[in-house]
Design a protein around this motif. Structure first.
Motif, short mmCIF file in Angstrom:
data_model
loop_
_atom_site.label_atom_id
_atom_site.label_comp_id
_atom_site.label_asym_id
_atom_site.label_seq_id
_atom_site.Cartn_x
_atom_site.Cartn_y
_atom_site.Cartn_z
N MET A 279 10.67 -7.46 -32.68
CA MET A 279 9.31 -7.03 -32.35
C MET A 279 8.70 -6.30 -33.55
N ALA A 280 7.68 -6.90 -34.07
CA ALA A 280 7.04 -6.31 -35.25
C ALA A 280 6.13 -5.17 -34.85
N ARG A 281 6.06 -4.20 -35.70
CA ARG A 281 5.09 -3.12 -35.48
C ARG A 281 4.32 -2.87 -36.76
N SER A 282 3.09 -2.60 -36.63
CA SER A 282 2.31 -2.33 -37.83
C SER A 282 2.08 -0.85 -37.95
N GLY A 283 2.53 -0.27 -38.99
CA GLY A 283 2.20 1.14 -39.23
C GLY A 283 0.80 1.20 -39.82
N ARG A 284 -0.13 1.75 -39.08
CA ARG A 284 -1.49 1.91 -39.58
C ARG A 284 -1.63 3.26 -40.25
N ARG A 285 -2.73 3.41 -40.94
CA ARG A 285 -2.92 4.72 -41.57
C ARG A 285 -3.18 5.76 -40.49
N ARG A 286 -2.70 6.95 -40.77
CA ARG A 286 -2.83 8.05 -39.82
C ARG A 286 -4.11 8.83 -40.10
N VAL A 287 -4.51 9.58 -39.12
CA VAL A 287 -5.60 10.53 -39.38
C VAL A 287 -4.99 11.76 -40.03
N GLU A 288 -5.85 12.55 -40.61
CA GLU A 288 -5.38 13.81 -41.18
C GLU A 288 -4.73 14.64 -40.09
N PRO A 289 -3.58 15.26 -40.39
CA PRO A 289 -2.97 16.12 -39.37
C PRO A 289 -3.94 17.25 -39.03
N SER B 264 -14.59 2.09 -44.18
CA SER B 264 -14.69 3.54 -44.42
C SER B 264 -13.34 4.20 -44.17
N GLU B 265 -13.35 5.50 -44.21
CA GLU B 265 -12.13 6.26 -43.94
C GLU B 265 -11.89 6.45 -42.44
N LEU B 266 -12.80 5.94 -41.63
CA LEU B 266 -12.64 6.07 -40.18
C LEU B 266 -11.40 5.26 -39.74
N HIS B 267 -10.49 5.91 -39.05
CA HIS B 267 -9.32 5.21 -38.53
C HIS B 267 -9.78 4.41 -37.30
#
Lengths: 550, 550
Positions: free
Chosen positions: B1-11, B70-73
């Motif tokens: 099962m593949a998973r895509s790690g997406r970019r995170r928001v700022e902590p 944009s930088e919007l996740h």
């Protein structure tokens, strides 16, 4: 896996479209000492309603109890969108309105998208919403919101019961409003205390409800066209009753006589597919293709169909699909009986010319060809196999989206069947429509062609398929993405529409909800599984892995 | 099962409630040559928004493209209710509004129930709806419906963009409206052609947005109560900011000083659970229990809480829960900063009396006891094991419904955690809330306590959990029925609420959507699986089969 066989509704007559409109029949006045909920349910029954699709909550338990104590077949759906979509499917196949029973504002909200589809399909639905008690309303409890406002955009008629003694009149008004002037969604909001309060009993004394007869204006205005040479610059766009089996035979006659080009609207509520529809083409969803289909038309006659427009605006292109210089004639509006209008036209044509011939049957096209060896599934091969193996008199529910053209082409060659499509474009109606259709016609096989993305909106419908032991074969067109958006979206976004991380295993999902199934990757596997699905009772799922065309 | 790690928001900062309100910050004017969609997205970013939850369709592809550039996740949800519920969860945990991006009327409709919950939770959400082009509207295409009307009941503010050059002003107004005067849902409807048209660029020059300060009236009016003897007939009902960790410490001080009885509202948007909350009780959902909790109250002080009422009317019983003769005092409205009001009260109390003591920490109760041998799972045992094994600083999403009291009791003894409950009672918010919370605080563990019936509303949330690789442990409280309705419904209907035919296998459903898991039947199995779930990254599902109590 246990399944509960619930009681069935009465088998409907052979021609559901017409029989249904007759079924909402005049019944004798009856009066019994009952509460509001019981009076409401009994009025539904007297008016010929047979089924209620519900996801109940707190405030409509009296209505639920009254329904369960009556002959109304009450179907448990595990989310409201399934209830409203099933009501649409039931109404289309039986011609009788279905009732829905939903929970306050948020429950109604969950059902709205498929009510939108039902409204666009002109499917009569008596949409009951249980509201909080009149005494509780002002306390602004957690579930409070303005139900009347919320129901408005997806309903043709909205009313709130204000007095239990008038609940019968309100119910009667809702049933009439679900039929006239335009069949659609009539929302009746029932506060819980009024459902429990004494009422005057049930009454149904309304005349039989039918589609409005077409105004004679439409035919009279068309008389000049009947004398208009060969008629080869006239296209008649057929919708509504003109697309059921009886309507198609009338339309075929008229078109052959007048030399008009017959085209079916792109998304019919019900199209009698197979041999009887071979004389016409169906308008394509793709605007470029649809424009080619309508090219050369100087006169567009609308017979139960809406003016054809694109679903979405495209920059620099008009939103209408007919040639800019073509003249539009309205023979029958979508809420009028298009078949009756075509018969009037045939009559006028006979009087005004001597061209009228006996109908001829269109020649059957060459049979569909299957590959002799197993091949990986393309949409085209999938459509071919389904069309070839389709049982006679099946109901095909079509939420094929990006795979639509291949299925539209293949199903022309299939045995006679009824095709239900998505009239309102709100995603997620396929699985619920299939539930409602299967309950309306339990002796017929329902084949639900469902896109992978759309299926995600109504997964809980599988449970109701199993709970009611319905003869539904669902085929997931699994291209691991939002195919339609991949095609139309700007390039930077297309990767976003990928559904492959993680890949969705619909067999596992459906099994968890009580529906067995299998994944297929080749024509041979599909034939094996489809053969199995179509010969066994109860629901089955085929997760068809399609070669992705990039 | 593949998973895509997406970019995170700022902590986010440690105290999300306060930090969030500061994050919507004043930013310098910027102006860039862009289209409407880009100006809108850039304005969101300048105002501090970080995330957009979307299920896109046709008409908002420009907005999607602008967001993805944009930088919007941008988080893909496979049904709109998941997007709106996730926005609520994100807003609660980050204090920053989330944006949603939905497709025309039907897409909005699917998201309304969880927008209702967000509105009731006073969660700021900028709800963007892509509408058809202004040039297309009049053609009444298949998806057309009145979006403004539809959005009204679940929104505090609704506007449609009329001119691309004003889109920045509209966006700015939406962001402000999501905060003031009451935090909630601001719906901005964006026609597709205006999203694509040239705009004047992005601007954010609004002052920092905070909850309104409480009016001093509330405190002044309460002064007589401060002199009112022992204060033991005063109950303070705490809600809003008074229930976060800082608010609780203030509330504890005030209550100990004044001798007031502290009670938390029944369904808080966020309660800092564990040791810091031991000094108070939480109002029960069961009206009979809640009435006992409030018995003897002669003065009910509302500090960020609504007047307590029953969710549903019960015949012969009042809808309000406080004693009929008790006086109601409003210290802080739900949209005011209750902690600030309590601090003002403490200050006034110090001036008006000499009772004010340094805060003392409540004694820890005896530890929870676990059975030494494996036992079949009851709700109580399940709640005990979860509370004992809960990691420090976890986020607990509570859609426990009929299992609520057992969890409320057990979680009091758990390590410090944040508890999110359902403020609007619209079923189906648990799984989406967990998605949003996990994206807001990726380094914390989210434990979602989800009833079996409610889970069916948002199954597709599992896919987003896997797609975004979120640290969410979902525990299904599987009692094979609508437990809450079994309790309150009239006897003839209770069998209808059974979900055991077919039995639902949540492990199979979640696995099909990319989330691994296991079914557990005993305390020992639960401990093994929960230990595994809480120490491995990514989502996990535990289908907890409960002994059904009839």
């Amino acid at each position: 896996m246990a399944r509960s066989g619930r009681r069935r509704v009465e088998p409907p007559a052979r021609d559901p479209g017409r029989a249904g409109r007759d079924t909402v029949r005049r019944a004798a006045r009856r009066s019994i000492g009952v509460n509001g909920a019981e009076a409401l349910v009994e009025t539904l029954r007297l008016a010929g309603l047979q089924v209620c699709f519900t996801n109940p909550g707190s405030s409509e338990l009296e209505l639920l109890a009254a329904g369960l104590s009556s002959e109304l077949h009450t179907v448990l759906c595990l989310e409201e969108g399934i209830a409203t979509g099933a009501a649409d499917g039931f109404a289309r196949m039986s011609g009788v309105p279905a009732a829905t029973l939903l929970h306050q504002g948020p429950g109604l909200a969950n059902g709205l998208a498929n009510l939108h589809n039902a409204k666009r399909a002109l499917s009569p639905v008596v949409n009951l919403v249980g509201a909080s008690a009149t005494t509780h309303h002002e306390l602004d409890g957690p579930l409070e919101c303005d139900i009347e406002i919320l129901a408005g955009p997806m309903s043709g008629w909205v009313r709130t019961v204000r007095d239990a003694r008038l609940i019968t009149a309100d119910t009667r008004a809702a049933i009439v409003a679900a039929h006239l002037p335009t069949p659609g969604v009539a929302t009746l909001i029932v506060p819980s205390d009024l459902a429990a309060a004494p009422s005057g009993g049930a009454v149904w004394d309304a005349p039989g409800l039918r589609l409005p007869a077409p105004s004679s204006n439409g035919v009279d205005e068309l008389i000049p066209l009947l004398h208009n040479g060969s008629g080869d610059d006239v296209t008649v766009l057929l919708g509504g009753t003109a697309l059921d089996r009886h309507g198609l035979s009338v339309a075929a006659q008229v078109c052959r006589t007048l030399g008009w080009r017959p085209v079916a609207e792109a998304f019919p509520r019900l199209l009698a597919g197979g041999p009887d529809s071979l004389f016409l083409t169906r308008l394509a969803a793709d605007p470029a293709v649809a424009r080619r289909q309508l090219a050369g038309t100087r006169h567009l006659v609308l017979a139960g169909a809406r003016l054809p427009v694109t679903a979405f605006a495209q920059q620099g292109a008009p939103g209408t699909l007919a040639p800019a210089d073509c003249r539009i004639w309205s023979l029958a509006a979508p809420n009028e009986d298009a078949t009756a209008a075509l018969l009037q036209l045939a009559d006028a044509s006979r009087r005004s010319s001597s061209q009228y011939d006996a109908p001829t049957r269109s020649a059957r096209r060459p049979p569909l060809a299957l590959p002799t060896v197993a091949k990986p599934l393309t949409t085209e091969l999938l459509a071919t196999v389904v069309a070839m193996m389709l049982p006679e008199n099946a109901v095909v529910v079509d939420e094929t989206n990006s795979s639509g053209p291949e299925f539209a082409a293949a199903l022309r060659e299939a045995p006679p069947h009824d095709l239900l499509t998505g009239c309102g474009f709100a995603i997620g109606q396929g699985l619920p429509l299939a539930v409602g259709a299967a309950i309306a016609v339990p002796d017929r096989r329902v084949v639900c062609l469902e896109s992978d993305g759309s299926a995600m909106y109504a997964l809980a419908a599988f449970w109701s398929q199993a709970h009611e032991d319905l003869n539904v074969t669902t085929i997931i067109l699994n291209n691991r993405g939002y195919g339609i958006l991949r095609r139309i979206a700007p390039a930077p976004t297309t990767g976003f529409f990928d559904l492959s991380a993680p890949e969705i295993d619909y067999v596992s999902v459906a099994a968890g909800l009580g529906v067995p199934g299998a994944r297929v990757r080749t024509t041979a596997e599909l034939r094996t599984q489809l053969g199995r699905a179509l010969t066994h009772p109860g629901p089955y799922l085929i997760d068809a892995e399609l070669l992705t065309i990039s």
